[in-house]
Write a protein that holds these residues in place. Structure first.
Motif, PDB file in Angstrom:
ATOM      1  N   ILE A  32      16.939  -2.224   7.206  1.00  0.00           N
ATOM      2  CA  ILE A  32      16.456  -0.856   7.089  1.00  0.00           C
ATOM      3  C   ILE A  32      16.922  -0.370   5.723  1.00  0.00           C
ATOM      4  CG2 ILE A  32      16.710   1.498   7.944  1.00  0.00           C
ATOM      5  CD1 ILE A  32      17.189   0.362  10.715  1.00  0.00           C
ATOM      6  N   HIS A  33      16.015   0.203   4.957  1.00  0.00           N
ATOM      7  CA  HIS A  33      16.399   0.737   3.654  1.00  0.00           C
ATOM      8  C   HIS A  33      16.856   2.182   3.812  1.00  0.00           C
ATOM      9  CE1 HIS A  33      14.958  -2.297   0.616  1.00  0.00           C
ATOM     10  NE2 HIS A  33      14.819  -2.872   1.790  1.00  0.00           N
ATOM     11  N   VAL A  34      17.973   2.514   3.169  1.00  0.00           N
ATOM     12  CA  VAL A  34      18.541   3.860   3.245  1.00  0.00           C
ATOM     13  C   VAL A  34      18.766   4.375   1.831  1.00  0.00           C
ATOM     14  CG1 VAL A  34      19.650   3.305   5.447  1.00  0.00           C
ATOM     15  CG2 VAL A  34      20.974   3.122   3.344  1.00  0.00           C
ATOM     16  N   LEU A  79       9.024   1.460  15.633  1.00  0.00           N
ATOM     17  CA  LEU A  79       8.641   1.034  14.294  1.00  0.00           C
ATOM     18  C   LEU A  79       7.137   1.197  14.201  1.00  0.00           C
ATOM     19  CD1 LEU A  79       9.058  -0.306  11.518  1.00  0.00           C
ATOM     20  CD2 LEU A  79       8.977  -2.524  12.667  1.00  0.00           C
ATOM     21  N   ARG A  80       6.711   2.161  13.362  1.00  0.00           N
ATOM     22  CA  ARG A  80       5.288   2.424  13.165  1.00  0.00           C
ATOM     23  C   ARG A  80       5.017   2.603  11.677  1.00  0.00           C
ATOM     24  NH1 ARG A  80       5.209   7.188  17.405  1.00  0.00           N
ATOM     25  NH2 ARG A  80       6.463   7.895  15.696  1.00  0.00           N
ATOM     26  N   ASN A  81       4.015   1.928  11.161  1.00  0.00           N
ATOM     27  CA  ASN A  81       3.629   2.045   9.753  1.00  0.00           C
ATOM     28  C   ASN A  81       4.822   1.865   8.821  1.00  0.00           C
ATOM     29  OD1 ASN A  81       0.942   2.658  10.540  1.00  0.00           O
ATOM     30  ND2 ASN A  81       1.529   4.789  10.847  1.00  0.00           N
ATOM     31  N   ASP A  82       5.626   0.851   9.064  1.00  0.00           N
ATOM     32  CA  ASP A  82       6.808   0.528   8.259  1.00  0.00           C
ATOM     33  C   ASP A  82       7.874   1.619   8.277  1.00  0.00           C
ATOM     34  OD1 ASP A  82       5.802  -1.965   7.524  1.00  0.00           O
ATOM     35  OD2 ASP A  82       4.727  -1.123   5.813  1.00  0.00           O
ATOM     36  N   THR A  83       7.840   2.490   9.272  1.00  0.00           N
ATOM     37  CA  THR A  83       8.836   3.542   9.423  1.00  0.00           C
ATOM     38  C   THR A  83       9.579   3.333  10.735  1.00  0.00           C
ATOM     39  OG1 THR A  83       7.472   5.121   8.211  1.00  0.00           O
ATOM     40  CG2 THR A  83       9.217   6.038   9.584  1.00  0.00           C
ATOM     41  N   TYR A  84      10.912   3.279  10.627  1.00  0.00           N
ATOM     42  CA  TYR A  84      11.745   3.157  11.821  1.00  0.00           C
ATOM     43  C   TYR A  84      12.031   4.550  12.385  1.00  0.00           C
ATOM     44  CZ  TYR A  84      12.726  -1.678  10.635  1.00  0.00           C
ATOM     45  OH  TYR A  84      12.607  -3.015  10.362  1.00  0.00           O
ATOM     46  N   PHE A  85      12.147   4.612  13.693  1.00  0.00           N
ATOM     47  CA  PHE A  85      12.497   5.843  14.391  1.00  0.00           C
ATOM     48  C   PHE A  85      13.736   5.546  15.237  1.00  0.00           C
ATOM     49  CE2 PHE A  85       8.102   6.067  13.372  1.00  0.00           C
ATOM     50  CZ  PHE A  85       7.799   7.401  13.161  1.00  0.00           C
ATOM     51  N   ALA A  86      14.551   6.558  15.469  1.00  0.00           N
ATOM     52  CA  ALA A  86      15.765   6.349  16.258  1.00  0.00           C
ATOM     53  C   ALA A  86      16.061   7.589  17.093  1.00  0.00           C
ATOM     54  CB  ALA A  86      16.945   6.027  15.347  1.00  0.00           C
ATOM     55  N   ARG A  87      16.908   7.391  18.082  1.00  0.00           N
ATOM     56  CA  ARG A  87      17.354   8.473  18.968  1.00  0.00           C
ATOM     57  C   ARG A  87      18.870   8.415  19.052  1.00  0.00           C
ATOM     58  NH1 ARG A  87      13.670  12.200  20.068  1.00  0.00           N
ATOM     59  NH2 ARG A  87      14.469  12.616  22.116  1.00  0.00           N
ATOM     60  N   LEU A  88      19.450   9.587  19.050  1.00  0.00           N
ATOM     61  CA  LEU A  88      20.884   9.756  19.211  1.00  0.00           C
ATOM     62  C   LEU A  88      21.066  10.439  20.564  1.00  0.00           C
ATOM     63  CD1 LEU A  88      23.678   9.656  17.758  1.00  0.00           C
ATOM     64  CD2 LEU A  88      23.142  11.904  16.842  1.00  0.00           C
ATOM     65  N   THR A  89      21.755   9.782  21.497  1.00  0.00           N
ATOM     66  CA  THR A  89      21.969  10.351  22.828  1.00  0.00           C
ATOM     67  C   THR A  89      23.382  10.916  22.897  1.00  0.00           C
ATOM     68  OG1 THR A  89      20.461   8.730  23.782  1.00  0.00           O
ATOM     69  CG2 THR A  89      21.881   9.901  25.316  1.00  0.00           C
ATOM     70  N   ASP A 129      11.060  -7.209  18.850  1.00  0.00           N
ATOM     71  CA  ASP A 129       9.981  -8.193  18.876  1.00  0.00           C
ATOM     72  C   ASP A 129       9.049  -8.064  17.670  1.00  0.00           C
ATOM     73  OD1 ASP A 129      11.009  -9.188  21.241  1.00  0.00           O
ATOM     74  OD2 ASP A 129       9.579  -8.110  22.516  1.00  0.00           O
ATOM     75  N   LYS A 130       8.956  -6.867  17.056  1.00  0.00           N
ATOM     76  CA  LYS A 130       8.070  -6.630  15.908  1.00  0.00           C
ATOM     77  C   LYS A 130       8.672  -7.091  14.580  1.00  0.00           C
ATOM     78  CE  LYS A 130       5.819  -2.365  17.460  1.00  0.00           C
ATOM     79  NZ  LYS A 130       5.664  -0.936  17.146  1.00  0.00           N
ATOM     80  N   VAL A 131       9.992  -6.990  14.429  1.00  0.00           N
ATOM     81  CA  VAL A 131      10.602  -7.245  13.122  1.00  0.00           C
ATOM     82  C   VAL A 131      10.690  -8.737  12.829  1.00  0.00           C
ATOM     83  CG1 VAL A 131      11.928  -5.093  13.097  1.00  0.00           C
ATOM     84  CG2 VAL A 131      12.987  -7.159  14.011  1.00  0.00           C
ATOM     85  N   GLU A 160      12.566   2.381   5.599  1.00  0.00           N
ATOM     86  CA  GLU A 160      12.794   3.437   6.561  1.00  0.00           C
ATOM     87  C   GLU A 160      12.259   4.734   6.015  1.00  0.00           C
ATOM     88  OE1 GLU A 160      16.099   6.213   8.606  1.00  0.00           O
ATOM     89  OE2 GLU A 160      16.721   4.838   7.084  1.00  0.00           O
ATOM     90  N   GLY A 161      11.125   5.144   6.488  1.00  0.00           N
ATOM     91  CA  GLY A 161      10.605   6.452   6.185  1.00  0.00           C
ATOM     92  C   GLY A 161      10.295   6.695   4.725  1.00  0.00           C
ATOM     93  N   GLY A 162      10.037   5.668   3.964  1.00  0.00           N
ATOM     94  CA  GLY A 162       9.689   5.865   2.583  1.00  0.00           C
ATOM     95  C   GLY A 162      10.862   6.253   1.708  1.00  0.00           C
ATOM     96  N   GLU A 163      12.082   6.228   2.241  1.00  0.00           N
ATOM     97  CA  GLU A 163      13.227   6.679   1.476  1.00  0.00           C
ATOM     98  C   GLU A 163      13.376   5.906   0.175  1.00  0.00           C
ATOM     99  OE1 GLU A 163      15.935   6.484   5.002  1.00  0.00           O
ATOM    100  OE2 GLU A 163      16.763   8.207   3.967  1.00  0.00           O
ATOM    101  N   SER A 164      13.104   4.624   0.193  1.00  0.00           N
ATOM    102  CA  SER A 164      13.285   3.848  -1.016  1.00  0.00           C
ATOM    103  C   SER A 164      12.203   4.157  -2.048  1.00  0.00           C
ATOM    104  CB  SER A 164      13.306   2.350  -0.704  1.00  0.00           C
ATOM    105  OG  SER A 164      12.055   1.943  -0.221  1.00  0.00           O
ATOM    106  N   LYS A 165      11.184   4.877  -1.664  1.00  0.00           N
ATOM    107  CA  LYS A 165      10.147   5.259  -2.603  1.00  0.00           C
ATOM    108  C   LYS A 165      10.382   6.670  -3.128  1.00  0.00           C
ATOM    109  CE  LYS A 165       6.754   2.447  -0.241  1.00  0.00           C
ATOM    110  NZ  LYS A 165       6.709   2.389   1.179  1.00  0.00           N
ATOM    111  N   GLY A 166      11.467   7.318  -2.712  1.00  0.00           N
ATOM    112  CA  GLY A 166      11.798   8.637  -3.205  1.00  0.00           C
ATOM    113  C   GLY A 166      11.091   9.772  -2.482  1.00  0.00           C
ATOM    114  N   SER A 167      10.353   9.497  -1.421  1.00  0.00           N
ATOM    115  CA  SER A 167       9.690  10.557  -0.682  1.00  0.00           C
ATOM    116  C   SER A 167      10.551  10.992   0.489  1.00  0.00           C
ATOM    117  CB  SER A 167       8.332  10.057  -0.186  1.00  0.00           C
ATOM    118  OG  SER A 167       8.501   8.990   0.712  1.00  0.00           O
ATOM    119  N   GLN A 168      10.124  12.042   1.158  1.00  0.00           N
ATOM    120  CA  GLN A 168      10.866  12.530   2.314  1.00  0.00           C
ATOM    121  C   GLN A 168      10.713  11.548   3.468  1.00  0.00           C
ATOM    122  OE1 GLN A 168      12.828  15.268   2.596  1.00  0.00           O
ATOM    123  NE2 GLN A 168      12.583  15.370   0.386  1.00  0.00           N
TER     124      GLN A 168
END
Length: 180
Positions: A32-34, A79-89, A129-131, A160-168
């Motif tokens: 995951i890119h951060v 994981l959708r469109n190269d964007t990871y999603f997560a949940r904090l419980t 299974d996708k990665v 992860e969410g386009g972060e490495s491309k400088g977008s939100q």
């Protein structure tokens, strides 16, 4: 938790516009890119270094402690469109009983919070299974790092969410969901 696989941080490497966090276990690794800020926080947490002043994830932990809230689990759940999603419980036990709240969050923040609160990190089986398995790639990076070869031009293929491309970051934006 049969629908999730527990993972650990297996590596943290510089990438073009941030850092690549390699998550996995003995069977598979993915990245995951951060952004640099979260990457620095994760690196400090992994080293166990004390910060002079609280960083964002330290602050989150302190706020949770102040309200007697504990982290139950962290899961990279989609994981959708190269964007990871997560949940904090989160769990809060009070006079009226136990309240459990799930919050949508960037996986990078979830990883940092998991490290700060010493909780395990999980990946939903559907994401697992996708990665693609990046174990050989990580082993090669580690080998180059140990021998002092240049790591330029290296980096994982997941974003992860386009972060490495400088977008939100695109985090799904669902916000908190109360349960219990």
């Amino acid at each position: 938790m049969s629908d999730a696989i527990q993972v650990q941080i297996l590596g943290l490497m510089p990438a073009a516009n941030g850092m690549a966090v390699f998550l996995g276990n003995e069977t598979k690794t993915f990245s995951i890119h951060v952004d640099h800020g979260v990457g620095t926080s994760i690196a400090l947490l992994l080293k166990g270094e004390k910060r002079e002043r609280p960083l964002t994830h330290d602050l989150i932990h302190l706020i949770l402690q102040g309200f007697s809230i504990t982290v139950d689990r962290v899961i990279v759940n989609d994981l959708r469109n190269d964007t990871y999603f997560a949940r904090l419980t989160l769990r809060q036990v009070g006079p009226g009983g136990t309240s459990i709240t799930e919050i949508d969050a960037r996986p990078s923040d979830c990883v940092a919070v998991a490290l700060e609160t010493q909780k395990p990190i999980y990946v939903a089986k559907s994401v697992w299974d996708k990665v693609s398995d990046m174990t050989p790639f990580l082993q090669e990076l580690k080998k180059k790092f140990e021998t002092g070869e240049s790591l330029e031009e290296e980096g994982g293929s997941e974003d992860e969410g386009g972060e490495s491309k400088g977008s939100q970051p695109r985090d799904g934006g669902k916000g908190p969901v109360k349960k219990g």
